[in-house]
Motif scaffolding. Structure first.
Motif, short mmCIF file in Angstrom:
data_model
loop_
_atom_site.label_atom_id
_atom_site.label_comp_id
_atom_site.label_asym_id
_atom_site.label_seq_id
_atom_site.Cartn_x
_atom_site.Cartn_y
_atom_site.Cartn_z
N ALA A 87 27.77 36.48 23.02
CA ALA A 87 28.10 35.35 23.71
C ALA A 87 29.37 35.32 23.86
CB ALA A 87 27.28 34.00 23.07
N GLU A 88 30.25 35.37 22.93
CA GLU A 88 31.89 35.21 22.93
C GLU A 88 32.45 36.10 24.06
OE1 GLU A 88 32.66 33.94 18.28
OE2 GLU A 88 32.89 36.08 18.89
N ALA A 89 31.77 37.46 23.92
CA ALA A 89 32.31 38.37 24.78
C ALA A 89 32.00 38.20 26.30
CB ALA A 89 31.60 39.90 24.58
N GLN A 90 30.97 37.40 26.65
CA GLN A 90 30.50 36.97 27.90
C GLN A 90 31.34 35.89 28.33
OE1 GLN A 90 27.53 37.67 30.16
NE2 GLN A 90 29.16 36.75 31.47
N ALA A 91 31.73 34.96 27.23
CA ALA A 91 32.65 33.69 27.63
C ALA A 91 34.08 34.36 28.00
CB ALA A 91 32.60 32.87 26.54
N ALA A 92 34.44 35.31 27.11
CA ALA A 92 35.91 36.04 27.50
C ALA A 92 35.98 36.69 28.52
CB ALA A 92 36.15 37.02 26.25
N GLU A 93 34.82 37.35 28.99
CA GLU A 93 34.81 37.97 30.36
C GLU A 93 34.94 37.10 31.48
OE1 GLU A 93 32.03 41.35 32.24
OE2 GLU A 93 31.02 39.44 31.29
N THR A 94 34.34 36.19 31.32
CA THR A 94 34.07 35.08 32.46
C THR A 94 35.52 34.60 32.66
OG1 THR A 94 31.68 34.67 32.20
CG2 THR A 94 33.09 33.00 33.39
N ALA A 95 36.21 34.29 31.56
CA ALA A 95 37.52 33.44 31.58
C ALA A 95 38.42 34.41 32.07
CB ALA A 95 37.83 33.18 30.17
N LEU A 96 38.42 35.70 31.69
CA LEU A 96 39.51 36.58 32.22
C LEU A 96 39.36 36.58 33.81
CD1 LEU A 96 39.57 39.13 29.59
CD2 LEU A 96 41.27 37.72 30.13
N ILE A 97 37.91 36.93 34.10
CA ILE A 97 37.70 36.81 35.64
C ILE A 97 38.42 35.57 36.55
CG2 ILE A 97 36.04 36.89 37.21
CD1 ILE A 97 34.08 38.18 35.12
N HIS A 98 38.07 34.54 36.07
CA HIS A 98 38.67 33.24 36.59
C HIS A 98 40.34 33.41 36.74
CE1 HIS A 98 34.77 31.95 37.53
NE2 HIS A 98 34.52 31.57 36.43
N PHE A 99 40.56 33.72 35.66
CA PHE A 99 42.29 33.77 35.53
C PHE A 99 42.79 34.79 36.48
CE2 PHE A 99 46.16 35.80 33.70
CZ PHE A 99 46.93 34.64 33.44
N VAL A 100 42.35 35.91 36.30
CA VAL A 100 42.89 37.24 37.39
C VAL A 100 42.55 36.53 38.86
CG1 VAL A 100 42.40 39.28 38.25
CG2 VAL A 100 42.64 38.90 35.71
N LYS A 101 41.63 35.92 39.23
CA LYS A 101 41.29 35.78 40.64
C LYS A 101 42.21 34.33 41.09
CE LYS A 101 37.18 36.13 42.24
NZ LYS A 101 35.83 35.76 42.56
N SER A 102 42.44 33.63 40.02
CA SER A 102 42.92 32.44 40.26
C SER A 102 44.72 32.20 40.31
CB SER A 102 42.40 31.14 39.99
OG SER A 102 42.50 31.12 38.28
N VAL A 103 44.92 33.29 39.06
CA VAL A 103 46.46 33.06 38.78
C VAL A 103 47.29 34.38 39.06
CG1 VAL A 103 47.90 32.75 36.91
CG2 VAL A 103 45.77 31.39 37.02
N VAL A 104 46.48 35.62 38.71
CA VAL A 104 47.36 37.01 38.92
C VAL A 104 47.51 37.15 40.35
CG1 VAL A 104 47.28 39.42 38.22
CG2 VAL A 104 46.63 37.41 36.60
N ASP A 105 46.51 36.80 40.94
CA ASP A 105 46.85 36.86 42.66
C ASP A 105 46.70 38.51 42.91
OD1 ASP A 105 49.09 36.33 45.15
OD2 ASP A 105 46.84 36.16 45.19
N LYS A 106 45.73 39.43 42.20
CA LYS A 106 45.66 40.70 42.61
C LYS A 106 44.16 40.90 43.31
CE LYS A 106 49.07 42.58 39.69
NZ LYS A 106 49.32 43.80 38.47
N LYS A 107 44.15 41.70 44.19
CA LYS A 107 42.85 41.99 44.60
C LYS A 107 41.96 42.61 43.27
CE LYS A 107 43.89 42.62 49.40
NZ LYS A 107 43.80 43.42 50.61
N PHE A 108 40.92 42.07 43.23
CA PHE A 108 39.83 42.43 42.24
C PHE A 108 38.67 42.83 42.71
CE2 PHE A 108 37.67 41.03 38.08
CZ PHE A 108 37.94 42.16 37.38
N LYS A 109 38.06 44.06 42.37
CA LYS A 109 37.03 44.76 43.00
C LYS A 109 35.90 44.29 42.47
CE LYS A 109 39.58 47.40 45.58
NZ LYS A 109 39.75 47.26 46.96
N LYS A 110 35.66 43.51 41.54
CA LYS A 110 34.44 42.68 41.05
C LYS A 110 34.79 41.38 40.67
CE LYS A 110 30.92 43.32 37.55
NZ LYS A 110 30.75 43.17 36.40
N GLN A 111 33.72 40.75 40.17
CA GLN A 111 33.71 39.48 39.83
C GLN A 111 33.74 39.32 37.98
OE1 GLN A 111 30.55 36.99 41.26
NE2 GLN A 111 31.36 36.95 43.34
#
Length: 292
Positions: A87-111
């Motif tokens: 559950a913690e891994a799932q939460a961390a994965e999701t948080a990183l996805i949203h961070f990368v897509k919304s802040v890092v501003d790099k094209k990301f090949k997966k959600q």
């Protein structure tokens, strides 16, 4: 430069496979283009299996990510965080996805993706948990060594700046946990020159070592019996003492702790040193069980 690996060693897997906390979050990057390709969660050798599946056009990876990984000539593999529940891994994965897509501003090949300065490469992680067996006969310390078990040793803080005492001991710090508090005999305590921390899950890997400058005591009553706890003091640094004792990245599979015991002694080899340290005849290694 650390050599590229295709899977984790058994010793590394023994650290990562921590029961229900066996999951980690990882990131695959294109090192040449400085681009994040994929973030996922898994356990065991999942980080390597993911790459192999992408290059073989197999597995459950989405097409854009698979193509990007397959074309990548210099793939970076990073462990962001480990010893997580699913559950913690799932939460961390999701948080990183949203961070990368919304802040890092790099094209990301997966959600799912995300690296970060706090990550560690798969190769560096493998080196961290690589311990070479050292026969006890190869050791010849210049004083009595107290070896102590340290649970969760590799998850502890390694800062050494604080001079820990009974009144400020920190169970989350490796130095504090190594130096005490230990129930041992008065005679033995006065002769201990070194204290080394042992991770028993890695064939008795030596993960800390300190040269003793002195100690303080604390009297307590347990189950109607009085006992003395010792906390050792030091001004030394662990890496320097590990080097002095020849124990850097070494494990001691021959070291034996008594049943339920948390301590063992390693004694000097020479007869003169043995006479100075031992009050009664004994083997090179002795064990002491905690009093109940």
């Amino acid at each position: 430069m650390v050599a590229k690996i295709k899977k984790f060693s058994d010793s590394t897997l023994s650290v990562l496979n921590n029961g229900e906390r066996r999951f980690y979050v990882y990131c695959l990057t294109d090192l040449k283009k400085d681009k994040i390709l994929y973030i996922g969660k898994g356990c065991g050798n999942r980080i390597f299996e993911h790459e192999q599946a992408a290059r073989s056009q197999d597995g459950d990876i989405d097409v854009p990510a698979r193509k990007a990984i397959a074309k990548c000539k210099k793939l970076g593999r990073h462990i962001i965080s480990y010893h997580l529940t699913e559950a913690e891994a799932q939460a961390a994965e999701t948080a990183l996805i949203h961070f990368v897509k919304s802040v890092v501003d790099k094209k990301f090949k997966k959600q799912s993706a995300g690296c970060g300065a706090g990550g560690i490469s798969a190769e560096e992680l493998a080196e961290r948990f690589k311990f070479t067996p050292c026969p006890l006969d190869d050791l010849n310390p210049d004083g009595l060594v107290l070896a102590v078990k340290i649970q969760d040793a590799l998850d502890l803080d390694t800062d050494e700046k604080t001079d820990y005492r009974f009144d400020n001991q920190d169970d989350t710090n490796l130095k504090s946990r190594t130096l005490g508090n230990w129930v041992i005999g008065k005679d033995a305590a006065s002769k201990v020159k070194y204290v080394i921390g042992i991770h028993t899950g890695l064939q008795n890997a030596v993960i800390s070592a300190y040269e003793v400058d002195g100690f303080e005591t604390f009297e307590e009553t347990k189950n109607g019996r009085k006992q003395t706890r010792y906390r050792f003091h030091t001004t030394s640094r662990s890496e320097e003492v590990l080097a002095k004792l020849g124990l850097q990245q070494k494990c001691l599979p021959e070291l034996k702790f008594g049943s339920g015991g948390e301590k063992a002694y390693i004694r000097p080899k020479t007869e003169t040193e043995q006479e100075n340290i031992q009050t009664t005849p004994g083997p090179k290694i002795t064990t002491e069980n905690p009093k109940s």
